[in-house]
Design a protein around this motif. Structure first.
Motif, PDB file in Angstrom:
ATOM      1  N   PHE A   1       0.828  -1.214   0.000  1.00 31.86           N
ATOM      2  CA  PHE A   1       0.000   0.000   0.000  1.00 31.86           C
ATOM      3  C   PHE A   1       0.855   1.254   0.000  1.00 31.86           C
TER       4      PHE A   1
ATOM      5  N   ILE B   1       1.841   1.744  -3.614  1.00 31.00           N
ATOM      6  CA  ILE B   1       0.773   2.337  -4.436  1.00 31.00           C
ATOM      7  C   ILE B   1       0.640   3.830  -4.123  1.00 31.00           C
TER       8      ILE B   1
ATOM      9  N   ILE C   1      -8.501   5.994  -7.147  1.00 25.92           N
ATOM     10  CA  ILE C   1      -7.777   4.922  -6.454  1.00 25.92           C
ATOM     11  C   ILE C   1      -8.152   4.880  -4.977  1.00 25.92           C
ATOM     12  N   GLY C   2      -8.307   3.678  -4.408  1.00 21.24           N
ATOM     13  CA  GLY C   2      -8.480   3.546  -2.967  1.00 21.24           C
ATOM     14  C   GLY C   2      -9.662   2.712  -2.530  1.00 21.24           C
ATOM     15  N   ASP C   3     -10.624   2.508  -3.418  1.00 16.15           N
ATOM     16  CA  ASP C   3     -11.745   1.638  -3.046  1.00 16.15           C
ATOM     17  C   ASP C   3     -11.610   0.343  -3.850  1.00 16.15           C
ATOM     18  N   ASP C   4     -12.646  -0.478  -3.836  1.00 15.73           N
ATOM     19  CA  ASP C   4     -12.555  -1.761  -4.539  1.00 15.73           C
ATOM     20  C   ASP C   4     -12.646  -1.597  -6.051  1.00 15.73           C
TER      21      ASP C   4
ATOM     22  N   GLY D   1      -6.817   3.118 -11.053  1.00 15.21           N
ATOM     23  CA  GLY D   1      -6.823   1.867 -10.309  1.00 15.21           C
ATOM     24  C   GLY D   1      -5.790   0.914 -10.851  1.00 15.21           C
ATOM     25  N   GLY D   2      -5.744  -0.266 -10.230  1.00 17.01           N
ATOM     26  CA  GLY D   2      -4.770  -1.251 -10.684  1.00 17.01           C
ATOM     27  C   GLY D   2      -4.684  -2.411  -9.732  1.00 17.01           C
ATOM     28  N   ASP D   3      -3.636  -3.150  -9.870  1.00 18.70           N
ATOM     29  CA  ASP D   3      -3.373  -4.269  -8.979  1.00 18.70           C
ATOM     30  C   ASP D   3      -1.874  -4.455  -8.932  1.00 18.70           C
ATOM     31  N   THR D   4      -1.337  -4.741  -7.753  1.00 15.18           N
ATOM     32  CA  THR D   4       0.099  -4.851  -7.592  1.00 15.18           C
ATOM     33  C   THR D   4       0.423  -6.137  -6.868  1.00 15.18           C
TER      34      THR D   4
HETATM   35  P1  ADP Z   1      -8.343  -5.121  -3.900  1.00 12.26           P
HETATM   36  O1  ADP Z   1      -7.835  -5.929  -2.750  1.00 12.26           O
HETATM   37  O2  ADP Z   1      -9.771  -4.694  -3.803  1.00 12.26           O
HETATM   38  O3  ADP Z   1      -7.982  -5.726  -5.235  1.00 12.26           O
HETATM   39  P2  ADP Z   1      -5.990  -3.588  -3.786  1.00 12.26           P
HETATM   40  O4  ADP Z   1      -5.548  -3.693  -2.386  1.00 12.26           O
HETATM   41  O5  ADP Z   1      -5.373  -4.479  -4.807  1.00 12.26           O
HETATM   42  O6  ADP Z   1      -7.565  -3.725  -3.821  1.00 12.26           O
HETATM   43  O7  ADP Z   1      -5.806  -2.084  -4.293  1.00 12.26           O
HETATM   44  C1  ADP Z   1      -6.178  -0.997  -3.463  1.00 12.26           C
HETATM   45  C2  ADP Z   1      -6.452   0.183  -4.353  1.00 12.26           C
HETATM   46  O8  ADP Z   1      -5.267   0.561  -5.036  1.00 12.26           O
HETATM   47  C3  ADP Z   1      -7.492  -0.106  -5.433  1.00 12.26           C
HETATM   48  O9  ADP Z   1      -8.276   1.065  -5.599  1.00 12.26           O
HETATM   49  C4  ADP Z   1      -6.661  -0.372  -6.651  1.00 12.26           C
HETATM   50  O10 ADP Z   1      -7.353  -0.023  -7.830  1.00 12.26           O
HETATM   51  C5  ADP Z   1      -5.448   0.510  -6.423  1.00 12.26           C
HETATM   52  N1  ADP Z   1      -4.191  -0.009  -7.025  1.00 12.26           N
HETATM   53  C6  ADP Z   1      -3.540  -1.154  -6.748  1.00 12.26           C
HETATM   54  N2  ADP Z   1      -2.408  -1.278  -7.471  1.00 12.26           N
HETATM   55  C7  ADP Z   1      -2.329  -0.184  -8.230  1.00 12.26           C
HETATM   56  C8  ADP Z   1      -1.412   0.300  -9.199  1.00 12.26           C
HETATM   57  N3  ADP Z   1      -0.314  -0.376  -9.552  1.00 12.26           N
HETATM   58  N4  ADP Z   1      -1.682   1.483  -9.785  1.00 12.26           N
HETATM   59  C9  ADP Z   1      -2.790   2.169  -9.474  1.00 12.26           C
HETATM   60  N5  ADP Z   1      -3.681   1.805  -8.574  1.00 12.26           N
HETATM   61  C10 ADP Z   1      -3.468   0.635  -7.949  1.00 12.26           C
END
Ligand code: ADP
Ligand code: MG
Length: 330
Positions: free
Chosen positions: A7, A10, A31-34, A124-127
Protein backbone atom coordinates in the motif's frame (compact mmCIF):
# COMPACT_ATOMS: atom_id res chain seq x y z
CA UNK A 1 15.41 2.00 4.12
CA UNK A 2 12.76 -0.48 5.23
CA UNK A 3 11.07 -2.42 2.43
CA UNK A 4 7.90 -0.80 1.10
CA UNK A 5 4.59 -2.48 1.75
CA UNK A 6 2.16 -2.93 -1.13
CA UNK A 7 0.00 0.00 0.00
CA UNK A 8 2.95 2.32 0.61
CA UNK A 9 4.14 1.48 -2.86
CA UNK A 10 0.77 2.34 -4.44
CA UNK A 11 0.46 5.55 -2.40
CA UNK A 12 3.97 6.71 -3.12
CA UNK A 13 4.26 5.95 -6.81
CA UNK A 14 0.81 5.57 -8.33
CA UNK A 15 -1.71 7.59 -6.37
CA UNK A 16 -1.69 11.19 -7.57
CA UNK A 17 -3.83 14.01 -6.21
CA UNK A 18 -4.65 15.09 -9.77
CA UNK A 19 -6.18 11.65 -10.48
CA UNK A 20 -8.64 11.78 -7.58
CA UNK A 21 -12.39 12.49 -7.71
CA UNK A 22 -13.00 15.24 -10.25
CA UNK A 23 -16.21 15.78 -12.23
CA UNK A 24 -14.44 17.48 -15.11
CA UNK A 25 -12.27 14.39 -15.58
CA UNK A 26 -15.16 11.95 -15.22
CA UNK A 27 -13.74 10.49 -12.00
CA UNK A 28 -16.49 9.95 -9.42
CA UNK A 29 -14.11 7.80 -7.32
CA UNK A 30 -10.43 7.16 -8.02
CA UNK A 31 -7.78 4.92 -6.45
CA UNK A 32 -8.48 3.55 -2.97
CA UNK A 33 -11.74 1.64 -3.05
CA UNK A 34 -12.56 -1.76 -4.54
CA UNK A 35 -13.31 -0.22 -7.92
CA UNK A 36 -13.12 3.18 -9.53
CA UNK A 37 -16.36 4.91 -10.52
CA UNK A 38 -16.27 6.71 -13.84
CA UNK A 39 -18.77 8.90 -15.68
CA UNK A 40 -18.88 8.72 -19.45
CA UNK A 41 -19.63 11.89 -21.43
CA UNK A 42 -23.28 11.64 -22.58
CA UNK A 43 -23.61 10.44 -26.18
CA UNK A 44 -20.31 8.57 -26.08
CA UNK A 45 -19.44 4.89 -26.11
CA UNK A 46 -16.78 3.36 -23.90
CA UNK A 47 -13.72 2.06 -25.76
CA UNK A 48 -11.87 -0.54 -23.65
CA UNK A 49 -8.57 -2.25 -24.44
CA UNK A 50 -5.82 -4.05 -22.57
CA UNK A 51 -2.22 -4.86 -23.49
CA UNK A 52 0.37 -6.78 -21.52
CA UNK A 53 4.16 -6.46 -21.72
CA UNK A 54 6.16 -9.44 -20.46
CA UNK A 55 9.82 -9.16 -19.50
CA UNK A 56 12.10 -11.09 -21.86
CA UNK A 57 9.39 -11.26 -24.51
CA UNK A 58 8.31 -7.68 -25.16
CA UNK A 59 11.26 -5.90 -23.56
CA UNK A 60 14.74 -6.61 -22.21
CA UNK A 61 14.72 -7.14 -18.43
CA UNK A 62 17.31 -4.39 -17.96
CA UNK A 63 15.41 -1.75 -20.00
CA UNK A 64 15.36 1.72 -18.43
CA UNK A 65 12.27 1.82 -16.16
CA UNK A 66 11.28 5.24 -17.50
CA UNK A 67 11.16 3.89 -21.07
CA UNK A 68 9.10 0.93 -19.89
CA UNK A 69 6.62 3.22 -18.11
CA UNK A 70 6.24 5.17 -21.34
CA UNK A 71 5.91 2.14 -23.55
CA UNK A 72 3.38 0.14 -21.53
CA UNK A 73 1.02 3.12 -21.75
CA UNK A 74 1.96 4.04 -25.34
CA UNK A 75 1.02 0.64 -26.78
CA UNK A 76 -2.41 0.96 -25.19
CA UNK A 77 -2.88 4.56 -26.30
CA UNK A 78 -2.12 3.37 -29.81
CA UNK A 79 -5.13 1.03 -29.69
CA UNK A 80 -7.32 3.99 -28.72
CA UNK A 81 -5.87 6.00 -31.62
CA UNK A 82 -6.70 3.17 -34.01
CA UNK A 83 -10.35 3.31 -32.83
CA UNK A 84 -10.56 7.08 -33.11
CA UNK A 85 -11.23 7.14 -29.35
CA UNK A 86 -10.17 9.80 -26.85
CA UNK A 87 -8.26 8.05 -24.04
CA UNK A 88 -9.55 8.95 -20.55
CA UNK A 89 -8.68 6.47 -17.78
CA UNK A 90 -6.06 3.77 -17.19
CA UNK A 91 -5.76 0.81 -14.83
CA UNK A 92 -2.30 -0.60 -14.19
CA UNK A 93 -1.71 -4.21 -13.13
CA UNK A 94 1.87 -5.14 -12.39
CA UNK A 95 3.84 -8.10 -11.14
CA UNK A 96 7.15 -6.81 -9.76
CA UNK A 97 10.08 -8.96 -8.58
CA UNK A 98 10.65 -6.54 -5.67
CA UNK A 99 9.65 -3.06 -4.47
CA UNK A 100 12.70 -1.23 -5.82
CA UNK A 101 12.00 2.45 -5.10
CA UNK A 102 14.55 3.70 -7.64
CA UNK A 103 13.05 1.53 -10.37
CA UNK A 104 9.47 2.46 -9.46
CA UNK A 105 10.32 6.15 -9.48
CA UNK A 106 11.69 5.92 -13.03
CA UNK A 107 8.77 3.78 -14.21
CA UNK A 108 6.21 6.20 -12.74
CA UNK A 109 8.02 9.17 -14.31
CA UNK A 110 7.75 7.65 -17.81
CA UNK A 111 4.18 6.50 -17.29
CA UNK A 112 2.79 9.77 -15.90
CA UNK A 113 4.64 12.01 -18.36
CA UNK A 114 2.81 10.30 -21.23
CA UNK A 115 -0.47 10.02 -19.30
CA UNK A 116 -0.45 13.75 -18.54
CA UNK A 117 0.39 14.61 -22.15
CA UNK A 118 -2.77 12.79 -23.25
CA UNK A 119 -5.07 13.78 -20.37
CA UNK A 120 -5.25 10.21 -19.06
CA UNK A 121 -5.87 9.54 -15.35
CA UNK A 122 -4.68 6.41 -13.53
CA UNK A 123 -7.75 5.32 -11.57
CA UNK A 124 -6.82 1.87 -10.31
CA UNK A 125 -4.77 -1.25 -10.68
CA UNK A 126 -3.37 -4.27 -8.98
CA UNK A 127 0.10 -4.85 -7.59
CA UNK A 128 1.68 -8.18 -6.83
CA UNK A 129 5.10 -9.75 -6.48
CA UNK A 130 6.23 -11.93 -9.36
CA UNK A 131 8.28 -12.05 -12.56
CA UNK A 132 8.19 -8.55 -14.11
CA UNK A 133 5.01 -8.23 -16.13
CA UNK A 134 2.97 -5.09 -16.78
CA UNK A 135 -0.55 -4.78 -18.01
CA UNK A 136 -2.46 -1.58 -18.71
CA UNK A 137 -6.19 -1.43 -19.27
CA UNK A 138 -7.18 1.71 -21.07
CA UNK A 139 -10.65 3.21 -21.18
CA UNK A 140 -11.55 5.88 -23.67
CA UNK A 141 -14.60 7.37 -25.25
CA UNK A 142 -15.85 7.97 -28.72
CA UNK A 143 -19.10 9.59 -29.91
CA UNK A 144 -21.63 6.79 -30.47
CA UNK A 145 -21.24 5.24 -33.92
CA UNK A 146 -18.09 7.19 -34.79
CA UNK A 147 -15.41 4.62 -33.89
CA UNK A 148 -12.95 3.59 -36.62
CA UNK A 149 -13.41 -0.12 -37.27
CA UNK A 150 -11.32 -2.61 -39.22
CA UNK A 151 -14.33 -3.63 -41.26
CA UNK A 152 -15.14 -0.47 -43.22
CA UNK A 153 -12.63 -0.47 -46.12
CA UNK A 154 -14.20 -0.31 -49.60
CA UNK A 155 -12.75 -1.13 -53.03
CA UNK A 156 -11.23 2.03 -54.49
CA UNK A 157 -10.33 3.56 -51.09
CA UNK A 158 -6.83 4.96 -50.66
CA UNK A 159 -4.56 3.22 -48.14
CA UNK A 160 -2.58 5.60 -45.88
CA UNK A 161 0.22 5.26 -43.35
CA UNK A 162 1.43 7.69 -40.71
CA UNK A 163 5.07 8.22 -39.76
CA UNK A 164 7.65 5.67 -40.85
CA UNK A 165 7.70 1.90 -40.46
CA UNK A 166 10.41 -0.57 -39.50
CA UNK A 167 12.81 1.36 -37.27
CA UNK A 168 11.81 -0.42 -34.05
CA UNK A 169 12.52 -3.84 -35.48
CA UNK A 170 15.64 -2.49 -37.19
CA UNK A 171 16.94 -1.69 -33.68
CA UNK A 172 16.41 -5.33 -32.71
CA UNK A 173 18.06 -6.54 -35.93
CA UNK A 174 21.04 -4.32 -35.10
CA UNK A 175 21.15 -5.69 -31.56
CA UNK A 176 21.16 -9.24 -32.95
CA UNK A 177 24.00 -8.37 -35.37
CA UNK A 178 21.89 -8.88 -38.50
CA UNK A 179 22.40 -5.31 -39.72
CA UNK A 180 25.09 -2.75 -38.90
CA UNK A 181 23.82 0.76 -38.13
CA UNK A 182 25.85 3.90 -37.43
CA UNK A 183 25.71 5.14 -33.83
CA UNK A 184 23.24 7.89 -34.82
CA UNK A 185 21.00 5.49 -36.74
CA UNK A 186 21.05 3.00 -33.87
CA UNK A 187 20.11 5.73 -31.38
CA UNK A 188 17.17 6.84 -33.53
CA UNK A 189 15.98 3.25 -34.00
CA UNK A 190 16.24 2.47 -30.25
CA UNK A 191 14.21 5.58 -29.62
CA UNK A 192 11.52 4.32 -32.02
CA UNK A 193 11.47 0.98 -30.18
CA UNK A 194 11.43 2.37 -26.64
CA UNK A 195 9.47 5.61 -27.02
CA UNK A 196 6.75 5.11 -29.62
CA UNK A 197 4.47 8.14 -30.09
CA UNK A 198 0.82 7.03 -30.11
CA UNK A 199 -1.12 8.84 -32.87
CA UNK A 200 -4.03 9.99 -30.72
CA UNK A 201 -4.58 13.36 -32.40
CA UNK A 202 -4.64 11.67 -35.80
CA UNK A 203 -7.11 8.98 -34.70
CA UNK A 204 -9.55 11.56 -33.35
CA UNK A 205 -9.35 13.64 -36.56
CA UNK A 206 -9.96 10.54 -38.69
CA UNK A 207 -13.51 10.17 -37.29
CA UNK A 208 -15.85 10.62 -40.21
CA UNK A 209 -12.91 10.68 -42.64
CA UNK A 210 -11.33 7.20 -42.55
CA UNK A 211 -13.35 4.15 -43.60
CA UNK A 212 -11.17 1.74 -41.57
CA UNK A 213 -8.11 1.95 -39.32
CA UNK A 214 -5.64 -0.21 -37.40
CA UNK A 215 -2.40 0.49 -35.56
CA UNK A 216 0.67 -1.24 -36.95
CA UNK A 217 1.84 -3.14 -33.88
CA UNK A 218 2.62 -6.51 -35.47
CA UNK A 219 3.86 -5.37 -38.89
CA UNK A 220 2.12 -3.90 -41.92
CA UNK A 221 1.46 -7.17 -43.79
CA UNK A 222 -0.30 -8.76 -40.82
CA UNK A 223 -2.13 -5.70 -39.56
CA UNK A 224 -3.36 -4.46 -42.93
CA UNK A 225 -4.25 -8.12 -43.51
CA UNK A 226 -6.67 -7.88 -40.55
CA UNK A 227 -8.37 -4.86 -42.15
CA UNK A 228 -8.64 -6.64 -45.51
CA UNK A 229 -10.10 -9.73 -43.91
CA UNK A 230 -12.59 -7.80 -41.78
CA UNK A 231 -13.62 -5.67 -44.78
CA UNK A 232 -13.63 -8.62 -47.23
CA UNK A 233 -11.43 -6.76 -49.73
CA UNK A 234 -7.81 -6.82 -50.98
CA UNK A 235 -5.14 -4.16 -51.51
CA UNK A 236 -2.41 -3.20 -53.93
CA UNK A 237 0.51 -1.33 -52.33
CA UNK A 238 3.58 0.33 -53.88
CA UNK A 239 6.72 -0.74 -52.02
CA UNK A 240 8.46 2.54 -52.90
CA UNK A 241 5.68 4.57 -51.26
CA UNK A 242 5.85 2.82 -47.87
CA UNK A 243 7.37 5.41 -45.52
CA UNK A 244 10.73 4.49 -43.98
CA UNK A 245 13.68 6.26 -42.39
CA UNK A 246 16.95 7.00 -44.18
CA UNK A 247 18.57 4.35 -41.97
CA UNK A 248 16.15 1.70 -43.20
CA UNK A 249 16.51 2.88 -46.80
CA UNK A 250 20.27 2.50 -46.52
CA UNK A 251 19.85 -1.08 -45.31
CA UNK A 252 17.43 -1.85 -48.17
CA UNK A 253 20.18 -0.84 -50.60
CA UNK A 254 22.78 -3.03 -48.84
CA UNK A 255 23.50 -6.76 -48.57
CA UNK A 256 21.10 -6.75 -45.59
CA UNK A 257 18.21 -5.99 -47.98
CA UNK A 258 16.11 -8.99 -46.94
CA UNK A 259 16.36 -8.20 -43.23
CA UNK A 260 15.46 -4.55 -43.90
CA UNK A 261 12.50 -5.53 -46.09
CA UNK A 262 11.19 -7.77 -43.31
CA UNK A 263 11.55 -4.90 -40.80
CA UNK A 264 9.63 -2.55 -43.11
CA UNK A 265 6.77 -4.89 -44.02
CA UNK A 266 6.47 -7.21 -41.04
CA UNK A 267 8.65 -5.80 -38.26
CA UNK A 268 6.10 -4.68 -35.72
CA UNK A 269 6.29 -2.39 -32.68
CA UNK A 270 5.79 0.65 -34.95
CA UNK A 271 2.50 2.00 -33.49
CA UNK A 272 1.76 4.03 -36.61
CA UNK A 273 -1.77 4.13 -38.01
CA UNK A 274 -2.72 2.42 -41.25
CA UNK A 275 -6.09 3.68 -42.47
CA UNK A 276 -8.26 3.73 -45.54
CA UNK A 277 -10.36 6.60 -46.85
CA UNK A 278 -12.43 7.32 -49.95
CA UNK A 279 -10.24 8.78 -52.74
CA UNK A 280 -12.47 11.89 -52.69
CA UNK A 281 -10.91 12.56 -49.24
CA UNK A 282 -7.28 12.44 -50.46
CA UNK A 283 -6.91 16.24 -50.32
CA UNK A 284 -8.40 16.41 -46.81
CA UNK A 285 -5.89 13.79 -45.61
CA UNK A 286 -3.00 15.75 -47.13
CA UNK A 287 -4.26 18.91 -45.40
CA UNK A 288 -4.58 17.01 -42.11
CA UNK A 289 -0.93 15.90 -42.35
CA UNK A 290 0.15 19.52 -42.64
CA UNK A 291 -2.13 20.60 -39.81
CA UNK A 292 -0.86 17.87 -37.45
CA UNK A 293 2.78 18.19 -38.56
CA UNK A 294 2.73 14.44 -39.14
CA UNK A 295 3.86 12.59 -42.25
CA UNK A 296 0.88 10.82 -43.91
CA UNK A 297 1.64 8.83 -47.06
CA UNK A 298 -0.73 7.30 -49.56
CA UNK A 299 0.74 3.83 -50.14
CA UNK A 300 -1.86 2.07 -52.28
CA UNK A 301 -5.46 1.27 -53.06
CA UNK A 302 -8.11 -1.13 -51.76
CA UNK A 303 -9.14 -3.73 -54.36
CA UNK A 304 -12.34 -5.77 -54.64
CA UNK A 305 -10.29 -8.95 -55.11
CA UNK A 306 -9.15 -10.38 -51.73
CA UNK A 307 -5.42 -10.62 -50.99
CA UNK A 308 -2.55 -8.21 -50.38
CA UNK A 309 -0.14 -7.42 -53.22
CA UNK A 310 2.94 -5.26 -52.70
CA UNK A 311 4.62 -4.35 -55.96
CA UNK A 312 8.18 -3.14 -56.48
CA UNK A 313 9.17 -0.17 -58.64
CA UNK A 314 9.07 -2.27 -61.80
CA UNK A 315 5.50 -3.38 -61.02
CA UNK A 316 6.46 -6.93 -59.97
CA UNK A 317 4.62 -8.34 -56.94
CA UNK A 318 6.84 -9.35 -54.01
CA UNK A 319 6.42 -13.06 -53.32
CA UNK A 320 6.33 -14.38 -50.75
CA UNK A 321 5.53 -11.42 -48.49
CA UNK A 322 7.29 -11.43 -45.11
CA UNK A 323 4.78 -12.50 -42.46
CA UNK A 324 3.82 -10.92 -39.12
CA UNK A 325 5.23 -12.04 -35.82
CA UNK A 326 3.03 -14.58 -34.02
CA UNK A 327 3.68 -15.44 -30.35
CA UNK A 328 2.33 -18.95 -30.86
CA UNK A 329 3.71 -19.81 -34.32
CA UNK A 330 6.32 -22.57 -34.34
P1 ADP B 1 -8.34 -5.12 -3.90
O1 ADP B 1 -7.83 -5.93 -2.75
O2 ADP B 1 -9.77 -4.69 -3.80
O3 ADP B 1 -7.98 -5.73 -5.24
P2 ADP B 1 -5.99 -3.59 -3.79
O4 ADP B 1 -5.55 -3.69 -2.39
O5 ADP B 1 -5.37 -4.48 -4.81
O6 ADP B 1 -7.57 -3.72 -3.82
O7 ADP B 1 -5.81 -2.08 -4.29
C1 ADP B 1 -6.18 -1.00 -3.46
C2 ADP B 1 -6.45 0.18 -4.35
O8 ADP B 1 -5.27 0.56 -5.04
C3 ADP B 1 -7.49 -0.11 -5.43
O9 ADP B 1 -8.28 1.07 -5.60
C4 ADP B 1 -6.66 -0.37 -6.65
O10 ADP B 1 -7.35 -0.02 -7.83
C5 ADP B 1 -5.45 0.51 -6.42
N1 ADP B 1 -4.19 -0.01 -7.02
C6 ADP B 1 -3.54 -1.15 -6.75
N2 ADP B 1 -2.41 -1.28 -7.47
C7 ADP B 1 -2.33 -0.18 -8.23
C8 ADP B 1 -1.41 0.30 -9.20
N3 ADP B 1 -0.31 -0.38 -9.55
N4 ADP B 1 -1.68 1.48 -9.78
C9 ADP B 1 -2.79 2.17 -9.47
N5 ADP B 1 -3.68 1.80 -8.57
C10 ADP B 1 -3.47 0.63 -7.95
MG1 MG C 1 -6.10 -6.07 -5.93
Amino acid sequence: MAALTEFELIDRFFRRPENSADNARGIVLGIGDDAALLALTPGNQLAASVDMLVSGRHFFADVEPEALGHKVLAVNLSDMAAMGATPRWALLAGALPDADAQWLKGFARGFFALATAHGVDLVGGDTTRGPLNLCVTLLGEVPAGKALLRSGALAGDSVWLSGALGDASLALAHHAGRVVLTADEAAACWNALLRPAPRIALGVRLRGLASAAIDVSDGLVGDLGHVLEASKVGALLELAAIPRSKALDRQLASSAHDVALRCLLAGGDDYELCFTAAPSHDRRVVALAIELGLELRRVGTIAAQPGLVVQDSSGRPLAPLPQAYDHFAA
